[in-house]
Design a protein around this motif. Sequence first.
Motif, short mmCIF file in Angstrom:
data_model
loop_
_atom_site.label_atom_id
_atom_site.label_comp_id
_atom_site.label_asym_id
_atom_site.label_seq_id
_atom_site.Cartn_x
_atom_site.Cartn_y
_atom_site.Cartn_z
N ALA A 148 0.15 16.13 3.19
CA ALA A 148 0.14 14.73 2.76
C ALA A 148 1.34 14.42 1.87
O ALA A 148 1.99 13.38 2.01
CB ALA A 148 -1.16 14.42 2.02
N LEU B 60 7.95 9.36 4.25
CA LEU B 60 7.72 7.93 4.45
C LEU B 60 8.44 7.12 3.39
O LEU B 60 9.03 6.07 3.69
CB LEU B 60 6.21 7.65 4.41
N ARG B 61 8.41 7.60 2.19
CA ARG B 61 9.10 6.90 1.09
C ARG B 61 10.59 6.80 1.34
O ARG B 61 11.21 5.75 1.17
CB ARG B 61 8.82 7.63 -0.22
N ALA C 23 0.38 9.16 10.00
CA ALA C 23 1.66 8.93 9.33
C ALA C 23 2.78 9.73 9.98
O ALA C 23 3.90 9.24 10.14
CB ALA C 23 1.54 9.29 7.85
N CYS D 270 4.23 11.78 2.99
CA CYS D 270 4.39 10.59 2.15
C CYS D 270 5.78 10.54 1.51
O CYS D 270 6.34 9.45 1.32
CB CYS D 270 3.29 10.54 1.08
N TRP D 271 6.32 11.71 1.19
CA TRP D 271 7.69 11.74 0.66
C TRP D 271 8.69 11.30 1.73
O TRP D 271 9.61 10.53 1.48
CB TRP D 271 8.02 13.14 0.16
N SER E 205 4.00 4.55 0.38
CA SER E 205 3.75 5.99 0.30
C SER E 205 2.77 6.31 -0.83
O SER E 205 1.91 7.19 -0.69
CB SER E 205 5.06 6.75 0.09
N LYS E 206 2.87 5.59 -1.93
CA LYS E 206 1.94 5.79 -3.04
C LYS E 206 0.52 5.42 -2.61
O LYS E 206 -0.44 6.14 -2.91
CB LYS E 206 2.37 4.94 -4.24
N LEU F 58 -0.71 5.39 0.48
CA LEU F 58 -1.23 6.32 1.47
C LEU F 58 -1.59 7.66 0.85
O LEU F 58 -2.64 8.25 1.18
CB LEU F 58 -0.19 6.51 2.59
N LEU F 59 -0.77 8.16 -0.05
CA LEU F 59 -1.07 9.43 -0.71
C LEU F 59 -2.36 9.33 -1.52
O LEU F 59 -3.17 10.26 -1.53
CB LEU F 59 0.09 9.84 -1.62
#
Length: 633
Positions: free
Chosen positions: A593, A600-601, A466, A597-598, A440-441, A443-444
């Motif tokens: 985003a 996804l994490r 995503a 991403c959160w 996630s880091k 991708l962000l």
Amino acid sequence: MNEASADTPVANDTAVLDEVMVEHPHGDRFLVQRGIFRSMSPKVPEAMYVVTKGDALVDRHSLTLGEAATASTNTYFGRFAASFWQRWTPVSSVRIQLNYVGDGGLDVSLRASDVRGRKRTISLHSVAGSGELSIDAPLAHFVDGGAMWLEFVATKGSVVVSGVSWTVSAPEFIRPAAVVICTFNRADDCVETVATMASDAGAMTGIDAVCVVDQGTDQVQSRDRFKTVAHDLGKKLIYLTQPNLGGAGGFSRGMLEITSSSGSEHANVILMDDDILCEPESVLRMNAFANMTVEPAIVGAQMLSLNNPTMLHVSAEREVLDELKAGVLTPGAMMGVDLLKKKQEMRFDAGWNGWWTCLLPAEIISELGLPIPLFFQWDDIEYGIRARFAGHPTITLPNAGVWHADFHLKDYDDWSRYFSIRNGLIVSSIYGPFDGKVISKFLLRKITQLIVGMQYGLAATFVKAAEDFLQGPDFLNDGGQSALVDVRALRDEYPETKMQPASAVGAESDPHTQMTVWEFEPDENREGLVLLKRVVQQWTGRVDRRPVTVPAIFGDWWHVSLFENAAVTDASQNGVRVRRRNKKQATELAKRAAKVCWELRKRAPEMKKAYSDAMPRLTSAENWTRLYGNKIG
């Protein structure tokens, strides 16, 4: 080629595969390489095959040398990949045979190199008049690298050298083999590729079927030349049509049809792109090599540059799953080198091979199943990784290549990036650690770079990739067709995704803007700080208000983000993309985003299990057969 009659069928039904896919009879010797001295295409320099000095005439299968003329096959296609043969096969010696005809003498040297490129002579032979020369050479001292080749000197008068062959002791059985070509609206390119294969009778001797899977609306069967090629190939040609399921769907259809036929238990299935410049000799060498490996192995051809035919794309590749990155060099491999200036001496191992031309043994297909229905991008990579995890290596041969359109002429800001990111996430979740924090880091950070570089459409493409990944494997149930429609519609909302003629955007640039900023590039340790600074500059509007033109090679986010708007050259060099700062779009995309991403994490372990558990279903013949029958639209 013979002319096809008006009632000649375009191709055969797949039922003919039961008849043609049979093990080949053989004698004591097995042909693994021919002496080829010229390409079938005028685009390819002769020096990729042979280097001559003096009075010499070069044909594809023969050399005519005047007195004192010399020739060397220490070239890309002239070398015998001795290191790979010693490493991967039980072959202990190779026999080189050739014919010579003339009124003078001929000196023939069998030469070799080692891992450092140091040359040595294996044997010297002097002959005169006409006859046949046979040389037996041990495959020794090549494990880490090196190759063998021939050198000729016409000592008196002129001499013609022809019929050069490299043979080994024949295996227990010779596998049937089929070429599968997947095509979508490249009818002329596909016809040219099939015709090139069909025109080389020697290479076609070992090929039992050519299966064309046409997924387009401008179909290959509409071309008159294809009907002629179909006549020449006879029972060997299979032509199938189906909905557009991307490369994964086209190749999987061929894999399924070939391996479902009787007698295909040990078949070699050779996947080939429709738009390559094909060298049939490469197919012969791959097929021969795959017949001789100790255990079934994937055997790939190297990609050479179509626009610069002496340039190698990459020797061999691997992946970095935490960064969704493919195309990373393996140890000993080279990238972007001129093959007239540099030889591939060190033996290298591959993580996988692109399906521009790649051979898959039926035993591996039977064990692993078919590709994942990813539509486009990462399908070949995933299959190579899957094979590797199951203990089956991929071997990329250094003297078997095809020419493919250059990747650097395809702009990064493209609809295909959706599939690259979404499918990269899928493959990473199945085979990588898939640590939610790490992925996630990463991708962000990538999306943030796109936003500050004013590539809002591309940032939206990443976000959608995503989001769709997080829907789980059921999202792949239609084979990717709806995703293609959706992502193209999404990108239409963003003007900077559309290329314009450079001459049409004169008002968008200021010739007085200074270009000294191009000299800057952040190092790895400071990239995060530079990105934070650019975010603040874009957010607050503390950027250069003058419009600017930016060359493609300097179109990085750390440059473009310094401006209010910029006309950035498209990588194809056929136009420009005009990027304009839009705080509202940037804010909306940043929020989406951060949200995805959160999620996804948090959900990374769940997604890893979901995609891994779905693999048997996704890659099954039943799933693919269902997709082949889907008549979309």
